[in-house]
Design a protein around this motif. Structure first.
Motif, PDB file in Angstrom:
ATOM      1  N   MET A   1       0.850  -1.170   0.000  1.00 17.91           N
ATOM      2  CA  MET A   1       0.000   0.000   0.000  1.00 17.91           C
ATOM      3  C   MET A   1       0.898   1.236   0.000  1.00 17.91           C
ATOM      4  N   THR A   2       0.575   2.195  -0.840  1.00 22.34           N
ATOM      5  CA  THR A   2       1.368   3.416  -0.931  1.00 22.34           C
ATOM      6  C   THR A   2       1.177   4.267   0.315  1.00 22.34           C
ATOM      7  N   SER A   3       2.054   5.244   0.489  1.00 15.30           N
ATOM      8  CA  SER A   3       1.912   6.119   1.653  1.00 15.30           C
ATOM      9  C   SER A   3       0.620   6.926   1.570  1.00 15.30           C
ATOM     10  N   ARG A   4       0.208   7.311   0.357  1.00 14.42           N
ATOM     11  CA  ARG A   4      -1.056   8.035   0.181  1.00 14.42           C
ATOM     12  C   ARG A   4      -2.238   7.134   0.582  1.00 14.42           C
ATOM     13  N   ALA A   5      -2.199   5.882   0.140  1.00 16.76           N
ATOM     14  CA  ALA A   5      -3.267   4.941   0.482  1.00 16.76           C
ATOM     15  C   ALA A   5      -3.310   4.707   1.992  1.00 16.76           C
ATOM     16  N   ASN A   6      -2.139   4.563   2.611  1.00 19.71           N
ATOM     17  CA  ASN A   6      -2.085   4.399   4.074  1.00 19.71           C
ATOM     18  C   ASN A   6      -2.681   5.606   4.774  1.00 19.71           C
ATOM     19  N   SER A   7      -2.344   6.782   4.301  1.00 20.39           N
ATOM     20  CA  SER A   7      -2.868   8.013   4.878  1.00 20.39           C
ATOM     21  C   SER A   7      -4.394   8.081   4.733  1.00 20.39           C
ATOM     22  N   ASP A   8      -4.887   7.714   3.561  1.00 18.04           N
ATOM     23  CA  ASP A   8      -6.332   7.711   3.328  1.00 18.04           C
ATOM     24  C   ASP A   8      -7.037   6.721   4.252  1.00 18.04           C
ATOM     25  N   LEU A   9      -6.423   5.562   4.445  1.00 17.02           N
ATOM     26  CA  LEU A   9      -7.024   4.549   5.315  1.00 17.02           C
ATOM     27  C   LEU A   9      -6.987   4.983   6.781  1.00 17.02           C
ATOM     28  N   MET A  10      -5.903   5.617   7.201  1.00 14.66           N
ATOM     29  CA  MET A  10      -5.831   6.141   8.572  1.00 14.66           C
ATOM     30  C   MET A  10      -6.911   7.201   8.788  1.00 14.66           C
ATOM     31  N   GLU A  11      -7.098   8.067   7.799  1.00 16.26           N
ATOM     32  CA  GLU A  11      -8.123   9.109   7.890  1.00 16.26           C
ATOM     33  C   GLU A  11      -9.518   8.490   8.015  1.00 16.26           C
ATOM     34  N   LEU A  12      -9.787   7.477   7.215  1.00 12.80           N
ATOM     35  CA  LEU A  12     -11.073   6.796   7.262  1.00 12.80           C
ATOM     36  C   LEU A  12     -11.269   6.087   8.607  1.00 12.80           C
ATOM     37  N   SER A  13     -10.228   5.456   9.097  1.00 13.01           N
ATOM     38  CA  SER A  13     -10.290   4.784  10.402  1.00 13.01           C
ATOM     39  C   SER A  13     -10.656   5.771  11.506  1.00 13.01           C
ATOM     40  N   GLN A  14     -10.008   6.922  11.486  1.00 12.57           N
ATOM     41  CA  GLN A  14     -10.282   7.939  12.504  1.00 12.57           C
ATOM     42  C   GLN A  14     -11.696   8.471  12.376  1.00 12.57           C
ATOM     43  N   ALA A  15     -12.138   8.724  11.155  1.00 12.52           N
ATOM     44  CA  ALA A  15     -13.479   9.282  10.937  1.00 12.52           C
ATOM     45  C   ALA A  15     -14.567   8.342  11.442  1.00 12.52           C
ATOM     46  N   LEU A  16     -14.328   7.047  11.323  1.00 13.28           N
ATOM     47  CA  LEU A  16     -15.325   6.052  11.733  1.00 13.28           C
ATOM     48  C   LEU A  16     -15.050   5.459  13.117  1.00 13.28           C
ATOM     49  N   GLY A  17     -13.957   5.882  13.746  1.00 13.41           N
ATOM     50  CA  GLY A  17     -13.613   5.351  15.061  1.00 13.41           C
ATOM     51  C   GLY A  17     -13.240   3.887  15.017  1.00 13.41           C
ATOM     52  N   LEU A  18     -12.516   3.490  13.961  1.00 15.32           N
ATOM     53  CA  LEU A  18     -12.138   2.094  13.769  1.00 15.32           C
ATOM     54  C   LEU A  18     -10.636   1.902  13.907  1.00 15.32           C
ATOM     55  N   LYS A  19     -10.253   0.672  14.114  1.00 16.89           N
ATOM     56  CA  LYS A  19      -8.846   0.307  14.227  1.00 16.89           C
ATOM     57  C   LYS A  19      -8.169   0.456  12.861  1.00 16.89           C
ATOM     58  N   TYR A  20      -7.002   1.089  12.848  1.00 17.80           N
ATOM     59  CA  TYR A  20      -6.220   1.154  11.616  1.00 17.80           C
ATOM     60  C   TYR A  20      -5.492  -0.168  11.447  1.00 17.80           C
ATOM     61  N   GLU A  21      -5.723  -0.818  10.350  1.00 15.40           N
ATOM     62  CA  GLU A  21      -5.094  -2.098  10.027  1.00 15.40           C
ATOM     63  C   GLU A  21      -4.877  -2.117   8.515  1.00 15.40           C
ATOM     64  N   PRO A  22      -3.632  -2.051   8.063  1.00 18.00           N
ATOM     65  CA  PRO A  22      -3.400  -1.943   6.624  1.00 18.00           C
ATOM     66  C   PRO A  22      -3.750  -3.200   5.820  1.00 18.00           C
ATOM     67  N   GLN A  23      -3.904  -4.320   6.474  1.00 20.96           N
ATOM     68  CA  GLN A  23      -4.274  -5.546   5.765  1.00 20.96           C
ATOM     69  C   GLN A  23      -5.621  -6.036   6.282  1.00 20.96           C
ATOM     70  N   ASP A  24      -6.537  -6.317   5.377  1.00 20.30           N
ATOM     71  CA  ASP A  24      -7.871  -6.815   5.730  1.00 20.30           C
ATOM     72  C   ASP A  24      -8.630  -5.855   6.639  1.00 20.30           C
ATOM     73  N   TRP A  25      -8.486  -4.572   6.397  1.00 20.21           N
ATOM     74  CA  TRP A  25      -9.105  -3.535   7.227  1.00 20.21           C
ATOM     75  C   TRP A  25     -10.606  -3.750   7.360  1.00 20.21           C
ATOM     76  N   GLY A  26     -11.283  -4.019   6.268  1.00 14.48           N
ATOM     77  CA  GLY A  26     -12.730  -4.188   6.296  1.00 14.48           C
ATOM     78  C   GLY A  26     -13.159  -5.393   7.100  1.00 14.48           C
TER      79      GLY A  26
END
Length: 119
Positions: A1-26
């Motif tokens: 996962m690119t750094s941009r993708a990681n950043s986007d996923l971290m942002e989404l995790s925070q917005a939804l109050g979810l655990k940041y996990e770069p693999q199998d996040w959903g």
């Protein structure tokens, strides 16, 4: 996962109050009780990045699977509409879930085969 993708996923995790996990996040964050909330978030945020749409789509699918595990005859009323509108953003995930053969652990597979309107 690119750094941009990681950043986007971290942002989404925070917005939804979810655990940041770069693999199998959903799958890691799937929650039957929040399925409608996840669908609404997707619909209410049209500027989500492609990474966020893909990951949130996976979260919706995994959460729908959790609903079916808890209530096998659940109607999942809004899921067909959601998929008709958005599945193109995460079609690889839809195809994966549809192809899983372990229906006891992944009942969403059978539901998709029977109900997904855009095969």
């Amino acid at each position: 996962m690119t750094s941009r993708a990681n950043s986007d996923l971290m942002e989404l995790s925070q917005a939804l109050g979810l655990k940041y996990e770069p693999q199998d996040w959903g799958i890691v964050n799937a929650d039957a009780g929040r399925l409608e909330e996840f669908v609404a978030y997707y619909d209410e945020h049209p500027t989500l990045s492609s990474t966020q749409r893909f990951e949130l789509g996976e979260l919706v699918l995994a959460s729908a699977n959790e609903v079916l595990l808890a209530t096998p005859k659940a109607a999942l009323v809004g899921l067909s509409t959601f998929l008709a509108q958005h599945a193109k953003d995460f079609m690889d995930q839809v195809k994966y879930w549809e192809s899983v053969n372990d229906l006891e652990e992944f009942p969403l597979s059978a539901w998709l085969q029977e109900n997904f309107p855009n095969k």
